[in-house]
Design a protein around this motif. Sequence first.
Motif, PDB file in Angstrom:
ATOM      1  N   VAL A  38       0.835  -0.982   0.386  1.00  0.00           N
ATOM      2  CA  VAL A  38       0.228   0.222   0.165  1.00  0.00           C
ATOM      3  C   VAL A  38       0.981   1.737   0.109  1.00  0.00           C
ATOM      4  CG1 VAL A  38      -1.790   1.001   1.427  1.00  0.00           C
ATOM      5  CG2 VAL A  38      -2.142  -0.963   1.090  1.00  0.00           C
ATOM      6  N   LEU A  39       0.514   1.750  -0.611  1.00  0.00           N
ATOM      7  CA  LEU A  39       0.636   3.629  -0.809  1.00  0.00           C
ATOM      8  C   LEU A  39      -0.181   4.166  -0.415  1.00  0.00           C
ATOM      9  CD1 LEU A  39       3.207   5.431  -2.037  1.00  0.00           C
ATOM     10  CD2 LEU A  39       1.981   5.740  -4.159  1.00  0.00           C
ATOM     11  N   ASP A  40       0.683   5.551   0.649  1.00  0.00           N
ATOM     12  CA  ASP A  40      -0.546   6.550   1.659  1.00  0.00           C
ATOM     13  C   ASP A  40       0.475   7.991   0.688  1.00  0.00           C
ATOM     14  OD1 ASP A  40      -1.567   8.698   2.530  1.00  0.00           O
ATOM     15  OD2 ASP A  40      -0.564   8.074   4.855  1.00  0.00           O
ATOM     16  N   VAL A  41      -0.615   8.322  -0.468  1.00  0.00           N
ATOM     17  CA  VAL A  41       0.155   9.800  -0.846  1.00  0.00           C
ATOM     18  C   VAL A  41       0.042  11.091  -0.480  1.00  0.00           C
ATOM     19  CG1 VAL A  41      -0.466  11.198  -3.403  1.00  0.00           C
ATOM     20  CG2 VAL A  41      -0.111   8.262  -2.929  1.00  0.00           C
ATOM     21  N   GLY A  42      -0.079  11.561  -0.315  1.00  0.00           N
ATOM     22  CA  GLY A  42      -0.191  12.129   0.747  1.00  0.00           C
ATOM     23  C   GLY A  42      -0.353  11.908   2.577  1.00  0.00           C
ATOM     24  N   CYS A  43       1.487  11.617   2.757  1.00  0.00           N
ATOM     25  CA  CYS A  43       1.219  10.738   4.065  1.00  0.00           C
ATOM     26  C   CYS A  43       1.486  11.808   5.931  1.00  0.00           C
ATOM     27  CB  CYS A  43       1.984  10.314   4.450  1.00  0.00           C
ATOM     28  SG  CYS A  43       3.944  10.730   4.210  1.00  0.00           S
ATOM     29  N   GLY A  44       1.285  13.109   5.159  1.00  0.00           N
ATOM     30  CA  GLY A  44       1.362  14.217   6.218  1.00  0.00           C
ATOM     31  C   GLY A  44       2.351  13.564   7.280  1.00  0.00           C
ATOM     32  N   ILE A  56       4.004   2.724   2.135  1.00  0.00           N
ATOM     33  CA  ILE A  56       4.787   4.039   2.134  1.00  0.00           C
ATOM     34  C   ILE A  56       4.366   4.799   2.112  1.00  0.00           C
ATOM     35  CG2 ILE A  56       6.467   4.077   0.662  1.00  0.00           C
ATOM     36  CD1 ILE A  56       7.271   0.610  -0.415  1.00  0.00           C
ATOM     37  N   GLY A  57       5.028   5.672   2.825  1.00  0.00           N
ATOM     38  CA  GLY A  57       3.591   6.863   1.976  1.00  0.00           C
ATOM     39  C   GLY A  57       5.113   8.016   1.407  1.00  0.00           C
ATOM     40  N   VAL A  58       4.056   8.293   0.379  1.00  0.00           N
ATOM     41  CA  VAL A  58       5.133   9.943   0.108  1.00  0.00           C
ATOM     42  C   VAL A  58       4.168  11.142   0.768  1.00  0.00           C
ATOM     43  CG1 VAL A  58       5.725   8.554  -1.791  1.00  0.00           C
ATOM     44  CG2 VAL A  58       3.154   9.654  -2.044  1.00  0.00           C
ATOM     45  N   CYS A  68       8.047  11.937   9.451  1.00  0.00           N
ATOM     46  CA  CYS A  68       8.016  10.275   8.810  1.00  0.00           C
ATOM     47  C   CYS A  68       9.123   9.232   9.318  1.00  0.00           C
ATOM     48  CB  CYS A  68       7.158  10.090   8.157  1.00  0.00           C
ATOM     49  SG  CYS A  68       4.958  11.219   8.059  1.00  0.00           S
ATOM     50  N   ARG A  69      10.321  10.485   8.662  1.00  0.00           N
ATOM     51  CA  ARG A  69      11.456   9.073   9.016  1.00  0.00           C
ATOM     52  C   ARG A  69      11.854   9.134  10.358  1.00  0.00           C
ATOM     53  NH1 ARG A  69      13.947  11.290   2.837  1.00  0.00           N
ATOM     54  NH2 ARG A  69      13.315  10.139   1.682  1.00  0.00           N
ATOM     55  N   THR A  70      12.351  10.555  11.300  1.00  0.00           N
ATOM     56  CA  THR A  70      12.589  10.446  12.571  1.00  0.00           C
ATOM     57  C   THR A  70      11.158   9.558  13.415  1.00  0.00           C
ATOM     58  OG1 THR A  70      10.457  12.146  13.128  1.00  0.00           O
ATOM     59  CG2 THR A  70      12.946  13.378  12.013  1.00  0.00           C
ATOM     60  N   LEU A  71      10.067   9.040  12.765  1.00  0.00           N
ATOM     61  CA  LEU A  71       9.280   8.893  13.705  1.00  0.00           C
ATOM     62  C   LEU A  71      10.034   7.007  12.766  1.00  0.00           C
ATOM     63  CD1 LEU A  71       6.420   9.892  12.882  1.00  0.00           C
ATOM     64  CD2 LEU A  71       7.942  10.010  15.172  1.00  0.00           C
ATOM     65  N   GLY A  72      10.742   6.224  12.331  1.00  0.00           N
ATOM     66  CA  GLY A  72      11.271   5.233  12.172  1.00  0.00           C
ATOM     67  C   GLY A  72      10.402   4.349  10.579  1.00  0.00           C
ATOM     68  N   LEU A  73       9.429   5.670  10.361  1.00  0.00           N
ATOM     69  CA  LEU A  73       8.797   5.535   8.805  1.00  0.00           C
ATOM     70  C   LEU A  73       8.811   5.583   7.741  1.00  0.00           C
ATOM     71  CD1 LEU A  73       5.802   7.682  10.557  1.00  0.00           C
ATOM     72  CD2 LEU A  73       5.900   4.641  10.549  1.00  0.00           C
ATOM     73  N   ASP A  74       8.302   4.733   6.661  1.00  0.00           N
ATOM     74  CA  ASP A  74       9.236   4.365   5.319  1.00  0.00           C
ATOM     75  C   ASP A  74       8.175   5.894   4.289  1.00  0.00           C
ATOM     76  OD1 ASP A  74      10.035   4.255   2.518  1.00  0.00           O
ATOM     77  OD2 ASP A  74       9.581   1.837   2.626  1.00  0.00           O
ATOM     78  N   ALA A  75       9.333   6.685   4.222  1.00  0.00           N
ATOM     79  CA  ALA A  75       8.066   8.099   3.949  1.00  0.00           C
ATOM     80  C   ALA A  75       9.092   8.485   2.737  1.00  0.00           C
ATOM     81  CB  ALA A  75       7.736   8.948   4.299  1.00  0.00           C
ATOM     82  N   ARG A  76       8.812   9.090   1.669  1.00  0.00           N
ATOM     83  CA  ARG A  76       9.633   9.762   0.423  1.00  0.00           C
ATOM     84  C   ARG A  76       9.188  11.218   0.207  1.00  0.00           C
ATOM     85  NH1 ARG A  76      10.718   4.075  -2.430  1.00  0.00           N
ATOM     86  NH2 ARG A  76      10.940   2.839  -0.181  1.00  0.00           N
ATOM     87  N   LEU A  77      10.013  11.351   0.049  1.00  0.00           N
ATOM     88  CA  LEU A  77       9.708  12.858  -1.310  1.00  0.00           C
ATOM     89  C   LEU A  77       8.705  12.722  -2.355  1.00  0.00           C
ATOM     90  CD1 LEU A  77       9.341  15.973  -0.635  1.00  0.00           C
ATOM     91  CD2 LEU A  77      11.439  15.754  -1.042  1.00  0.00           C
ATOM     92  N   MET A  78       8.205  13.316  -2.889  1.00  0.00           N
ATOM     93  CA  MET A  78       7.694  13.270  -4.487  1.00  0.00           C
ATOM     94  C   MET A  78       7.420  14.672  -4.708  1.00  0.00           C
ATOM     95  SD  MET A  78       3.362  12.800  -3.882  1.00  0.00           S
ATOM     96  CE  MET A  78       3.360  13.010  -5.839  1.00  0.00           C
ATOM     97  N   GLU A  79       8.356  14.786  -6.497  1.00  0.00           N
ATOM     98  CA  GLU A  79       7.218  15.858  -6.609  1.00  0.00           C
ATOM     99  C   GLU A  79       6.079  15.915  -6.895  1.00  0.00           C
ATOM    100  OE1 GLU A  79       9.811  18.372  -7.658  1.00  0.00           O
ATOM    101  OE2 GLU A  79      11.301  16.868  -6.440  1.00  0.00           O
ATOM    102  N   VAL A  80       5.387  17.180  -7.101  1.00  0.00           N
ATOM    103  CA  VAL A  80       4.114  17.555  -7.408  1.00  0.00           C
ATOM    104  C   VAL A  80       3.861  16.441  -8.775  1.00  0.00           C
ATOM    105  CG1 VAL A  80       2.431  18.765  -8.433  1.00  0.00           C
ATOM    106  CG2 VAL A  80       3.910  19.826  -6.923  1.00  0.00           C
ATOM    107  N   ASN A  81       2.377  15.585  -8.995  1.00  0.00           N
ATOM    108  CA  ASN A  81       2.337  14.395  -9.885  1.00  0.00           C
ATOM    109  C   ASN A  81       3.226  14.214 -10.003  1.00  0.00           C
ATOM    110  OD1 ASN A  81      -0.082  16.281  -9.459  1.00  0.00           O
ATOM    111  ND2 ASN A  81       0.255  17.763 -11.528  1.00  0.00           N
ATOM    112  N   GLN A  82       3.817  13.587  -8.981  1.00  0.00           N
ATOM    113  CA  GLN A  82       5.210  12.568  -9.523  1.00  0.00           C
ATOM    114  C   GLN A  82       5.404  11.484  -8.939  1.00  0.00           C
ATOM    115  OE1 GLN A  82       8.341  14.578 -11.306  1.00  0.00           O
ATOM    116  NE2 GLN A  82       7.402  15.149 -13.247  1.00  0.00           N
ATOM    117  N   LEU A  83       4.917  10.177  -9.232  1.00  0.00           N
ATOM    118  CA  LEU A  83       5.560   9.112  -7.727  1.00  0.00           C
ATOM    119  C   LEU A  83       6.550   8.396  -8.096  1.00  0.00           C
ATOM    120  CD1 LEU A  83       1.438   8.244  -7.051  1.00  0.00           C
ATOM    121  CD2 LEU A  83       3.030   9.447  -5.795  1.00  0.00           C
TER     122      LEU A  83
END
Length: 187
Positions: A38-44, A56-58, A68-83
């Motif tokens: 599962v991908l969470d888009v806009g994981c906040g 995984i969040g973006v 999110c990363r400081t909490l040990g979560l798999d979060a990644r930066l996305m560009e606008v409209n580009q996963l």
Amino acid sequence: MTASEDYFSYLKGRSLTGLIYRNWWLYPRISRYLPGSVLDVGCGIGDFLRFRRDAIGVDIIPAAVDWCRTLGLDARLMEVNQLPFGDATFDGVVLDNVLEHVAEPHALVAEVVRVLKPAARVVVGVPGRKGYASDPDHKVFYDEAKLVGLLQNYGLKQKKLFHMPVEAKFLDRCLSQYCLYGVFERG
């Protein structure tokens, strides 16, 4: 402070009641429609990622991804409209209170469809009338017909619509947290 930093601060201000509601009522309900990867888009600030540790969040807000990363979560930066993932990567995608922030959602929805495996599901949540009016960053209001129409344009079939916390017309007018959720499946 930039607009994204302001919005990140706003997200961090969510209440304990809101967190309890999400963890004990909302996330268990939407998770049952999302088997597999599962991908969470806009994981906040990562509430869903903390609930669903295998997701995984973006997000487009660097501070949110760092948080999110400081909490040990798999979060990644996305560009606008580009996963930042290849085609057909995920069994499910969550867009929880994201679409209403996007003035032109077509490129984002096309990206979501691109990363879905065949027969994968998308769960989309959008605020009701009071919730929509309560955030100046909201750009598009979605009722059932508009939400279904948008996603059907990209080959996603409606499986289920529901309202949270419960369906009641008066809540749409008086509760900021009242939301419409749709479950859609890739054809």
